[in-house]
Design an enzyme around this catalytic site. Structure first.
Site, PDB file in Angstrom:
ATOM      1  N   SER A  95       0.140  -1.348   0.200  1.00  0.00           N
ATOM      2  CA  SER A  95       0.276  -0.094   0.119  1.00  0.00           C
ATOM      3  C   SER A  95       0.914   1.142  -0.192  1.00  0.00           C
ATOM      4  CB  SER A  95      -1.275  -0.004   1.192  1.00  0.00           C
ATOM      5  OG  SER A  95      -1.993   0.630   0.705  1.00  0.00           O
ATOM      6  N   ASP A 109      -8.252  -4.867  -5.948  1.00  0.00           N
ATOM      7  CA  ASP A 109      -8.022  -4.014  -5.433  1.00  0.00           C
ATOM      8  C   ASP A 109      -8.603  -3.100  -5.898  1.00  0.00           C
ATOM      9  OD1 ASP A 109      -6.707  -2.109  -3.858  1.00  0.00           O
ATOM     10  OD2 ASP A 109      -5.012  -2.835  -4.263  1.00  0.00           O
ATOM     11  N   HIS A 123      -7.451  -5.687  -1.725  1.00  0.00           N
ATOM     12  CA  HIS A 123      -5.696  -5.120  -1.337  1.00  0.00           C
ATOM     13  C   HIS A 123      -4.775  -6.102  -0.926  1.00  0.00           C
ATOM     14  CE1 HIS A 123      -4.244  -1.374  -0.400  1.00  0.00           C
ATOM     15  NE2 HIS A 123      -3.838  -1.155   0.296  1.00  0.00           N
TER      16      HIS A 123
END
Length: 661
Positions: free
Chosen positions: A524, A605, A637
């Protein structure tokens, strides 16, 4: 003298692997019975290749053996005692979409299904002995007594070969929007009849707060969060409302500029505690503890001078004290504060979560975990702060690995600020040897490497593969004061990057680290930072970027939560804000990236869409940089399926080992 068996076992400790990680029992959601005698919790087990299952367990609050009270092959979770303690309601998917089932609190007899909602149930609360408030999806056009059958009809008739949208959101997290809204419903336990308490084209509770609702002690009112802003994708402004459980118009009781959520009625019914953010559009603003006086119709801020977040909230039985958890550095201690106002008092330290208070007010039941141990159920004495473990679910399984507890360290970061981080050493650590160093960078950017167990990024698995693991908490990390958090806003590749680099200097200088074999990985925002690192330095032997940002402008146009990029970069990526997006976008400096890089991105995601990983891979391939792209079509994600997680660790560790030889 010959070495003892224990010494031999310690010296021969096997590496802790991803397969071992997923063989552990996962305990969660402890709940204290109303009489304080019993603790209810859920336990999840995984059988690789066959799936996972969650069951409910019951044990004495004073300690003793835990016993399973459900054993269905489909998951049973979210167990909750009725107010009189005679029944347990829980969610189960044993008959299809998750529904609420009720059973005797002793665990005897067969559970009875009490809801029959076409879209299933996401959450619930007891309102009375024969009423539940549940959260379920509803088509906002469906009203009246037949709202559920109307919703089912619309869902069944919806075309599957086309999606049409007139507003944002188009999709969220890992799901395309389908026009349904989550609503709070009153359900009769005996008949299953349901009434929609929050009709309209808005989610209750809102996306950001699945636990943002509560029922008054007398069962006559609910409090809930709702975002009524026209453009949800750019707004974090959830407000608090109350409505009668008999139906009627909802009334707004809190409207801070930011998010108001997590309402909790006091046991005497006179107040509602909640937490609130004061800055609009900023999902990482500090959470304040607020108390709403139901008679006076006014709220008080109890924690303005407390420079930490107020996370979970629970009342003392006499309604005089509010207990809450908070991030304090990398820990998550339990605090108490007088409901009438006063200074917060730390009750117990450790990484404590999932707070439930006994009815006599003497203790809390919680989950306690660390970087070297998954969660166990514990009790906390609310006077002395003494923590007593009730479960030892994974002690035997972990003993043979001789995991070394992580070591908290500090170093000087950017602008002379102290930065905290964690060192995790291999189990058979020899201080005379030199080990490769792995830098792990957390996401967020407003996140933290806490003293907590993880099944997605577990330092013990990486150290089990032979790495010394260094996990820094650079600028943007939570738990170190709001100014430290805010220091990453509109400065993604600035002070936080320098904090990571100075942390790398610090860890590389440790006497047992081979400074010529340093690698880094992150997901991320951590994936963004890895991409940024690749364009700014060639000091690392290899990099791994998971669901990271490659091009800030295209990410801002395809991510669902527009408020995030608006805040982090000063607005949308056009007009005057173009420069800010270009300044810290790895795509603008990609010709400087020469480090072998593994790129992992997941098809579902929607927070950081898959084009980010493909663009990064394409750029490196065309420039002849050693690179590899791994994609998980089923994952969002995160990588949640255990079998995929094992493959993920194999890919990551294989890449890092190959290039750090």
């Amino acid at each position: 003298m010959f070495p003892t068996f224990a010494t031999v076992l310690l010296l021969a400790a096997p590496p802790f692997t991803a397969t071992d990680l997923h063989s552990l029992k996962r305990l969660a959601d402890p709940q204290m019975s109303p009489d304080g005698k019993w603790v209810l919790f859920q336990q999840t087990t995984i059988d690789l290749g066959k799936g996972r299952n969650t069951d409910l367990f019951l044990m004495p609050a004073a300690g003793g053996a835990a016993r399973a009270i459900t054993s269905h092959p489909k998951s049973d979770s979210q167990g909750r005692f009725s107010k009189d303690g005679t029944q347990i309601a829980f969610l189960s998917s044993r008959e299809g979409a998750p529904q609420v089932f009720v059973m005797n609190a002793t665990g005897e007899g067969e559970p009875k299904r009490v809801t029959n909602l076409s879209q299933g149930v996401a959450n619930f609360r007891w309102a009375s002995a024969d009423k539940l408030v549940v959260i379920s999806d509803v088509d906002p056009a469906c009203t009246g007594a037949d709202f559920d059958s109307c919703t089912k009809k619309k869902v069944d008739e919806k075309p599957t070969n086309v999606r049409v949208y007139d507003k944002l959101f188009v999709r969220h997290w890992d799901t395309w929007e389908d026009g349904l809204r989550s609503h709070a419903l009153m359900v009769d336990v005996k008949t299953g009849a349901a009434k929609d308490l929050t009709p309209g084209d808005a989610d209750v509770p809102p996306y950001a707060g699945p636990d943002d609702f509560d029922v008054s002690p007398d069962g006559l009112e609910i409090a809930f969060g709702r975002n009524d802003d026209k453009q949800e994708s750019t707004s974090t402004n959830s407000d608090l409302f109350v409505v009668s459980t008999s139906g009627g118009m909802a009334r707004k009781i809190a409207a801070s500029p930011g998010f108001d959520g997590l309402p909790r009625y006091s046991p005497d019914g006179s107040m509602i505690a909640f937490h609130a953010q004061m800055r609009a559009g900023y999902e990482s603003d500090r959470w304040r503890l607020m108390v709403y006086d139901r008679k006076a119709g006014a709220s008080r801020n109890l924690s303005e001078s407390f420079d930490r977040n107020v996370d979970e909230i629970a009342w003392s039985p006499d309604s005089k004290t509010i207990y809450f958890t908070t991030g304090e550095g990398p820990m998550n201690p339990l605090f108490a504060i007088p409901a009438a106002g006063g200074a917060p008092r730390k009750v117990a330290d450790g990484h404590l979560t999932q707070l439930s208070i006994s009815k006599d007010g003497t203790k809390a039941v919680m989950a306690l975990d660390s970087l070297s141990k998954p969660a166990d159920v514990v009790t906390v004495d609310l006077t002395s702060g003494k923590i007593t473990r009730l479960t030892e679910a994974n002690d035997e399984a972990l003993t043979r690995f001789a995991l070394i507890p992580a070591e908290s360290v500090t170093y000087m970061g950017s602008s002379g600020k102290q930065v905290q981080g964690w060192i995790t050493k291999p189990a058979n650590f020899d201080p005379a040897k030199k080990y490769p160093l792995l830098i792990l960078i957390h996401g967020g950017p407003e996140g933290v490497w806490g003293d907590s167990w993880s099944y997605r990024w577990n330092p013990q698995v990486f150290s089990g593969a032979g790495f010394v693991v260094f996990a820094p908490n650079p600028r943007g990390s939570t738990g170190f004061g709001q100014a430290f958090v805010d220091d990453v806003n509109q400065d993604w590749g600035g002070k936080a990057f320098e904090d990571v680099m100075k942390g790398t200097d610090f860890a590389s200088g440790l006497p047992y680290v081979d400074k010529n074999r340093v690698v880094a990985a992150g997901a991320s925002y951590g994936g963004y930072m890895v991409n940024w690192i690749c364009t700014q330095t060639n000091r690392f032997k290899a990099l791994v970027t998971h669901d990271g940002v490659y091009d800030l402008t295209s990410m801002a146009g395809s991510t669902e939560e527009q408020w995030f990029t608006d805040w982090e970069f000063g607005g949308p990526p056009w007009g005057k804000n173009q420069t800010q997006y270009q300044k810290f976008s790895p795509s603008h400096f990609i010709t400087q990236c020469t480090t072998p890089t593994l790129i992992i991105h997941n098809d579902r995601d929607y927070r950081l869409p898959i084009d980010q990983g493909i663009q990064m891979f394409t750029a490196l391939q065309r420039q002849g940089v050693p690179s590899r792209l791994v994609m998980f079509p089923e994952e969002n994600h995160w990588v949640l399926k255990a079998e995929n997680s094992v493959l993920w660790y194999e890919e990551v560790l294989g890449w890092l080992k190959t290039w750090s030889k």
